[in-house]
Design a protein around this motif. Structure first.
Motif, PDB file in Angstrom:
ATOM      1  N   PRO A 267       0.816  -1.214   0.000  1.00 47.02           N
ATOM      2  CA  PRO A 267       0.000   0.000   0.000  1.00 47.02           C
ATOM      3  C   PRO A 267       0.849   1.262   0.000  1.00 47.02           C
ATOM      4  O   PRO A 267       1.896   1.316   0.658  1.00 47.02           O
ATOM      5  CB  PRO A 267      -0.807  -0.121   1.293  1.00 47.02           C
ATOM      6  N   ASP A 268       0.400   2.272  -0.768  1.00 48.24           N
ATOM      7  CA  ASP A 268       1.027   3.573  -0.662  1.00 48.24           C
ATOM      8  C   ASP A 268       0.430   4.275   0.557  1.00 48.24           C
ATOM      9  O   ASP A 268      -0.279   3.668   1.353  1.00 48.24           O
ATOM     10  CB  ASP A 268       0.826   4.373  -1.949  1.00 48.24           C
ATOM     11  N   VAL A 269       0.685   5.564   0.716  1.00 51.25           N
ATOM     12  CA  VAL A 269       0.203   6.280   1.902  1.00 51.25           C
ATOM     13  C   VAL A 269      -1.319   6.262   1.956  1.00 51.25           C
ATOM     14  O   VAL A 269      -1.927   5.980   3.000  1.00 51.25           O
ATOM     15  CB  VAL A 269       0.730   7.730   1.912  1.00 51.25           C
TER      16      VAL A 269
ATOM     17  N   VAL B  19     -11.468  -6.143  -7.488  1.00 53.57           N
ATOM     18  CA  VAL B  19     -10.393  -6.920  -6.892  1.00 53.57           C
ATOM     19  C   VAL B  19      -9.252  -7.118  -7.874  1.00 53.57           C
ATOM     20  O   VAL B  19      -8.119  -6.734  -7.639  1.00 53.57           O
ATOM     21  CB  VAL B  19     -10.929  -8.283  -6.406  1.00 53.57           C
ATOM     22  N   GLU B  20      -9.572  -7.686  -9.047  1.00 55.24           N
ATOM     23  CA  GLU B  20      -8.526  -8.008 -10.005  1.00 55.24           C
ATOM     24  C   GLU B  20      -7.833  -6.757 -10.540  1.00 55.24           C
ATOM     25  O   GLU B  20      -6.645  -6.759 -10.822  1.00 55.24           O
ATOM     26  CB  GLU B  20      -9.120  -8.797 -11.176  1.00 55.24           C
ATOM     27  N   LEU B  21      -8.590  -5.657 -10.670  1.00 52.89           N
ATOM     28  CA  LEU B  21      -8.026  -4.453 -11.267  1.00 52.89           C
ATOM     29  C   LEU B  21      -7.554  -3.466 -10.220  1.00 52.89           C
ATOM     30  O   LEU B  21      -7.234  -2.329 -10.539  1.00 52.89           O
ATOM     31  CB  LEU B  21      -9.083  -3.783 -12.170  1.00 52.89           C
ATOM     32  N   TYR B  22      -7.510  -3.901  -8.953  1.00 57.60           N
ATOM     33  CA  TYR B  22      -7.182  -2.946  -7.904  1.00 57.60           C
ATOM     34  C   TYR B  22      -5.742  -2.443  -8.043  1.00 57.60           C
ATOM     35  O   TYR B  22      -4.814  -3.192  -8.307  1.00 57.60           O
ATOM     36  CB  TYR B  22      -7.358  -3.564  -6.518  1.00 57.60           C
ATOM     37  N   ASP B  23      -5.588  -1.144  -7.870  1.00 56.14           N
ATOM     38  CA  ASP B  23      -4.292  -0.497  -7.886  1.00 56.14           C
ATOM     39  C   ASP B  23      -4.160   0.275  -6.578  1.00 56.14           C
ATOM     40  O   ASP B  23      -5.133   0.864  -6.115  1.00 56.14           O
ATOM     41  CB  ASP B  23      -4.189   0.469  -9.076  1.00 56.14           C
ATOM     42  N   PRO B  24      -2.977   0.280  -5.960  1.00 52.81           N
ATOM     43  CA  PRO B  24      -2.863   0.960  -4.665  1.00 52.81           C
ATOM     44  C   PRO B  24      -3.222   2.437  -4.720  1.00 52.81           C
ATOM     45  O   PRO B  24      -3.517   3.040  -3.694  1.00 52.81           O
ATOM     46  CB  PRO B  24      -1.392   0.752  -4.277  1.00 52.81           C
ATOM     47  N   GLY B  25      -3.210   3.046  -5.899  1.00 52.21           N
ATOM     48  CA  GLY B  25      -3.597   4.442  -6.008  1.00 52.21           C
ATOM     49  C   GLY B  25      -5.094   4.656  -5.975  1.00 52.21           C
ATOM     50  O   GLY B  25      -5.569   5.764  -5.744  1.00 52.21           O
ATOM     51  N   LEU B  26      -5.873   3.598  -6.190  1.00 51.10           N
ATOM     52  CA  LEU B  26      -7.320   3.727  -6.214  1.00 51.10           C
ATOM     53  C   LEU B  26      -7.891   3.548  -4.801  1.00 51.10           C
ATOM     54  O   LEU B  26      -8.714   2.682  -4.537  1.00 51.10           O
ATOM     55  CB  LEU B  26      -7.935   2.703  -7.166  1.00 51.10           C
ATOM     56  N   ALA B  27      -7.443   4.415  -3.909  1.00 48.94           N
ATOM     57  CA  ALA B  27      -7.845   4.285  -2.513  1.00 48.94           C
ATOM     58  C   ALA B  27      -9.326   4.549  -2.329  1.00 48.94           C
ATOM     59  O   ALA B  27      -9.968   3.966  -1.450  1.00 48.94           O
ATOM     60  CB  ALA B  27      -7.032   5.248  -1.650  1.00 48.94           C
ATOM     61  N   LEU B  28      -9.888   5.420  -3.164  1.00 50.26           N
ATOM     62  CA  LEU B  28     -11.298   5.754  -3.019  1.00 50.26           C
ATOM     63  C   LEU B  28     -12.173   4.520  -3.250  1.00 50.26           C
ATOM     64  O   LEU B  28     -13.142   4.291  -2.517  1.00 50.26           O
ATOM     65  CB  LEU B  28     -11.689   6.861  -4.005  1.00 50.26           C
TER      66      LEU B  28
END
Length: 258
Positions: free
Chosen positions: A51-53, A222-231
């Motif tokens: 995870p990013d911040v 789930v499959e397309l999750y990117d750590p930047g998509l926090a919303l």
């Protein structure tokens, strides 16, 4: 005080065990570089990315939200109506709540689908509300499940899809998108007219339905999750927190009407 509720101490223990497990999984993630268990426990997502911040804040918010939800669900007795269809509906509602809770451990899959379908049918039969609300619930349910026969019809033409099948699939897809939150919205409207369900229960329900609507354009999250998509992850946390609150609250309201 938190322990003044009938099951207050048990609720605190359950929430505490969950928090310890979630924090331990997060720490283990930084040691092993595999955050799969941390994401699952914190947000019910299947991903192992670091995870990013923003992602870390979502994880911590997810742990706090789920801990609060567990305390709210467990703190009161799991009461049931004396008999009949209300008792069956309450049991299914508790089952839906339990399946939503265990999503932080594993995906319940077809069992969740079957419980949701049973819940929709029982709500249709049991809610004491105007006929137009029940009619809307029926239409939304039919729209929700029209997609499956349409998809099967499309599979029957693997090489060239006839126009009528393409139109049917397009209509079914639109109906599915509207039907998923639609029957839940009509059910909540029915609860408002019924008189047995507390306002706090219905508020929890509207929050979870709003989160569901917000999540739909993001699927598959789930499959397309990117750590930047926090919303998107945070919206999923809201959904997984407020669904069991609404379901368990509805079951208790049936046993002890407002």
């Amino acid at each position: 005080m938190l322990v003044e509720y009938r099951n207050g101490r048990t609720a605190l223990v359950v929430s505490g065990i969950y928090v310890v497990a979630a924090v331990a999984a997060l720490v283990a993630g930084y040691v092993s570089a595999d955050f799969a268990h941390a994401w699952r426990l914190g947000t019910a997502l299947d991903t192992g990315v670091r995870p990013d911040v923003a992602g870390l804040l979502v994880l911590l918010a997810g742990v706090a939200g789920h801990a609060w939800m567990l305390w709210r669900v467990v703190r009161d007795p799991f009461t049931l109506p004396p008999s009949g269809r209300p008792r069956i509906l309450a049991l299914v509602l508790y089952g839906v709540a339990a399946l939503a809770v265990v999503q932080v451990l594993f995906d319940p899959g077809p069992l969740e689908f079957a419980a949701t379908l049973a819940l929709a049918v029982l709500l249709l039969l049991e809610l004491r509300c105007p006929a137009w609300i029940k009619a809307g619930l029926v239409v939304a349910l039919l729209a929700r499940f029209l997609y499956f026969p349409a998809a099967m019809a499309q599979m029957g033409f693997p090489h060239s899809t006839p126009l009528w099948v393409a139109v049917l699939v397009a209509v079914a897809l639109a109906g599915n998108e509207l039907g998923v939150p639609g029957w839940r919205a009509f059910a909540l409207a029915g609860q408002a007219k019924d008189g047995r369900f507390r306002r706090s229960t219905r508020v929890f329900g509207w929050i979870y339905v709003a989160a569901l609507v917000a999540l739909m354009p993001m699927t598959p999250p789930v499959e397309l999750y990117d750590p930047g998509l926090a919303l998107g992850a945070l919206t999923g946390v809201v959904y997984s927190v407020f669904l069991p609150l609404w379901a368990a609250g509805s079951a208790r309201d049936l046993a002890q009407p407002a």
